[in-house]
Scaffold this active site. Structure first.
Site, PDB file in Angstrom:
ATOM      1  N   LYS A 174      -3.275  11.014 -14.408  1.00  0.00           N
ATOM      2  CA  LYS A 174      -3.398  12.060 -13.386  1.00  0.00           C
ATOM      3  C   LYS A 174      -2.699  11.595 -12.119  1.00  0.00           C
ATOM      4  CE  LYS A 174      -5.943  13.019 -10.039  1.00  0.00           C
ATOM      5  NZ  LYS A 174      -4.909  13.575  -9.127  1.00  0.00           N
ATOM      6  N   GLU A 191      -6.794  -0.997  -7.741  1.00  0.00           N
ATOM      7  CA  GLU A 191      -5.851  -1.473  -6.714  1.00  0.00           C
ATOM      8  C   GLU A 191      -6.104  -0.621  -5.486  1.00  0.00           C
ATOM      9  OE1 GLU A 191      -3.642  -3.866  -7.195  1.00  0.00           O
ATOM     10  OE2 GLU A 191      -2.880  -3.787  -9.242  1.00  0.00           O
ATOM     11  N   CYS A 228       0.568   0.237   0.514  1.00  0.00           N
ATOM     12  CA  CYS A 228      -0.734  -0.451   0.497  1.00  0.00           C
ATOM     13  C   CYS A 228      -0.604  -1.881   1.004  1.00  0.00           C
ATOM     14  CB  CYS A 228      -1.326  -0.411  -0.893  1.00  0.00           C
ATOM     15  SG  CYS A 228      -0.165  -0.969  -2.118  1.00  0.00           S
ATOM     16  N   GLU A 246      -7.305   0.584   7.638  1.00  0.00           N
ATOM     17  CA  GLU A 246      -5.978   0.892   7.117  1.00  0.00           C
ATOM     18  C   GLU A 246      -5.510   2.212   7.728  1.00  0.00           C
ATOM     19  OE1 GLU A 246      -5.593   2.008   2.913  1.00  0.00           O
ATOM     20  OE2 GLU A 246      -3.968   0.556   2.835  1.00  0.00           O
TER      21      GLU A 246
END
Ligand code: NAD
Ligand code: MG
Length: 487
Positions: free
Chosen positions: A182, A257, A291, A390
């Protein structure tokens, strides 16, 4: 902007080797972040479609040819897929840039080689995966078999759409698993195209199914499906935590992750030009929607003022541009929501006492698009929100440090542990700091390098399990111990 050559046909799901509409008939529109204009309609998978895809993958695993093919044949099919990706490189790079807003130079010269590189690299492993004979006792024949896990569900983010398809599917397929993937709601186009190319390469029906849709609908359905053996997820820490909880019910294996807030550490003895380039590209590459972005720049106090002045100058020269222009180096953020969130962080940083020394504003291109200037916040304290959370945009937080000990302490003083950078000409210091950093990847005198052969993944809240390298093959296989009595 030159928005021609886009797919006009609606994009469909790929289930059991066929392009199909969603059972509900629903579609959604995927948008170009640089023009805010729709690109095309995409079939929107619901729980029913995910169920169909999982059943196809299950059947392909239990009774289809894929896991039973001679390894050399599986290897050839995956290699061929790599070759088809090379042959369709311009088309894929363009689709990626349209859907994601990243510069075409990045899609073409960095992302694309990683995508075909992955299929070529992991095709090589198909014929090398093996168990061991283990000398337990002369009256026994004891050995291990390295077997696929079964049906893998892959859930991927929007920042590297086609790279993520490669990272999740190439090793999984190499090991003989079947996959339901997906892609992120924002960027379904290259995933579906790679799914089509996989069929052209000879992948049997049901081995790789692609189901674009919403995380909360199609993603949830995949995570909760009892016939899925493992989920491999890349995305936010928040959703990762949610998937970890949800996986408990069906006891799924997991690779996660997740996010990062990686320190990029510049010592006074670093090559100043190289460090400057690395500091800038560490955060501004991929619009900072990376990331592993070097989003916390730790600079030794003795060079701090001069270094930041030069960095700010560099940032001001890096202006947003049309992502389809080969000269553009700063593209559009993925969505208006992401842009608003990034600008909100800049504001929060200034409120907390950081100094805005470059950028900080939205800067549309040709009057449109979710572009944000290359932004540098100086004088950041490691406890500030802009140092701990983040941001996922082109915003750098600069934090001064005293010495190596102070640098390592500040670098590790965060829940994340995805990556880190070290800039120094002192070899002893480089190795000592690389060891002391709690991160899954450490780059010394470089930043943002990746290769299919090098494992990638997080320490601490940045996740567990690994993508890439021989290491990730452990995560897509399971080991059976066989004991045979010879007496
Ligand atoms: P996200 O977590 O919102 O979405 C990631 C994927 O999960 C998407 O496909 C989404 O549709 C799906 N999803 C969302 N809710 C779900 C649910 N309840 N159940 C199942 N699936 C669900 O992240 P994003 O906004 O797409 O991507 C940005 C984030 O990804 C950043 O935090 C970034 O650090 C992280 N990221 C990490 C890595 C890595 O390798 N560690 C790589 C790229 C991005
Ligand atoms: Mg899009």
């Amino acid at each position: 902007m030159t928005d021609t050559l886009v797919p006009v046909k609606p994009v469909r799901l790929i289930i059991n080797g066929e392009a199909v509409d969603a059972a509900s008939g629903k579609t959604f529109t995927t948008v170009n972040p640089a023009t805010e204009a729709p690109i095309c309609a995409v079939a929107e998978a619901g729980a029913e479609d995910v169920d169909r895809a999982v059943k196809a993958a299950r059947a392909a695993f239990e009774s289809g040819p894929w896991p039973k093919l001679r390894p050399a044949e599986r290897q050839r099919i995956l290699w061929r897929l790599g070759d088809l990706i090379v042959a369709h490189g311009d088309e894929l790079a363009r689709l990626e840039t349209l859907d994601n807003g990243k510069p075409i130079a990045e899609s073409k010269n960095a992302d694309l080689p990683m995508v075909y590189g992955c299929f070529h690299y992991f095709s090589g492993w198909v014929t090398k995966l093996s168990g061991e004979t283990v000398p337990v006792n002369p009256s026994l024949f004891t050995y291990t078999l390295r077997e696929p896990i079964g049906v893998l569900g892959a859930i991927t983010p929007w920042n590297f759409p086609m790279i993520m398809v490669a990272w999740k599917t190439a090793p999984a397929l190499a090991a003989g698993n079947t996959v339901v993937l997906k892609p992120a709601f924002e960027t379904p186009l290259t995933a579906v195209r790679i799914g089509e190319l996989a069929l052209e390469a000879g992948l049997p029906p049901g081995v790789l199914n692609i189901v674009p849709g919403r995380g909360t609908v199609a993603g949830e359905a995949l995570v909760q499906h009892p016939m899925v053996d493992k989920i491999s997820f890349t995305g936010s820490t928040e959703v990762g935590r949610h998937i970890l909880r949800k996986s408990a019910d069906t006891l799924k294996k997991l690779t996660l992750e997740l996010g990062g807030k990686s320190p990029n550490i510049v010592f006074a003895d670093a090559d100043p030009e190289a460090a400057l380039r690395g500091a800038a590209s560490g955060i501004f590459y991929g619009k900072g929607e990376v990331c592993a972005a070097g989003s916390r720049l730790l600079v030794e106090k003795s060079i701090h003022a001069e270094f930041v002045a030069k960095l700010a100058e560099r940032a001001r020269k890096l202006v947003p541009g049309d992502p389809l222009d080969p000269k553009t180096r700063l593209g559009a953020l993925i969505s208006e929501k992401q842009m608003t969130s990034v600008l909100g962080y800049v504001e929060a940083g200034v409120k907390e006492g950081a100094r805005l020394v470059a950028g900080g504003q939205r800067q549309p291109v040709n009057g449109k698009g979710w572009f944000v200037q290359a932004t540098v916040l100086d004088g950041v304290d490691n406890r500030m929100k802009v140092a701990q959370e983040e941001i996922f945009g082109p915003v750098l937080a600069v934090i001064p440090f005293d010495d190596a000990e102070d640098a390592v302490r500040k670098a590790n003083d965060i829940p994340f542990g995805l990556a880190a950078g070290v800039w120094t000409r002192d070899v002893k210091k480089a190795h000592a700091v690389a060891r002391a950093l709690k991160a899954g990847t450490v780059w010394v005198n470089t930043y943002n390098l990746y290769d299919p052969a090098m494992p990638f993944g997080g320490y601490k809240s940045s996740g567990f399990g690994r993508d890439l390298g021989a290491e990730c093959l452990r995560d897509v296989t399971q080991v059976k111990s066989v004991w045979m009595n010879l007496e």
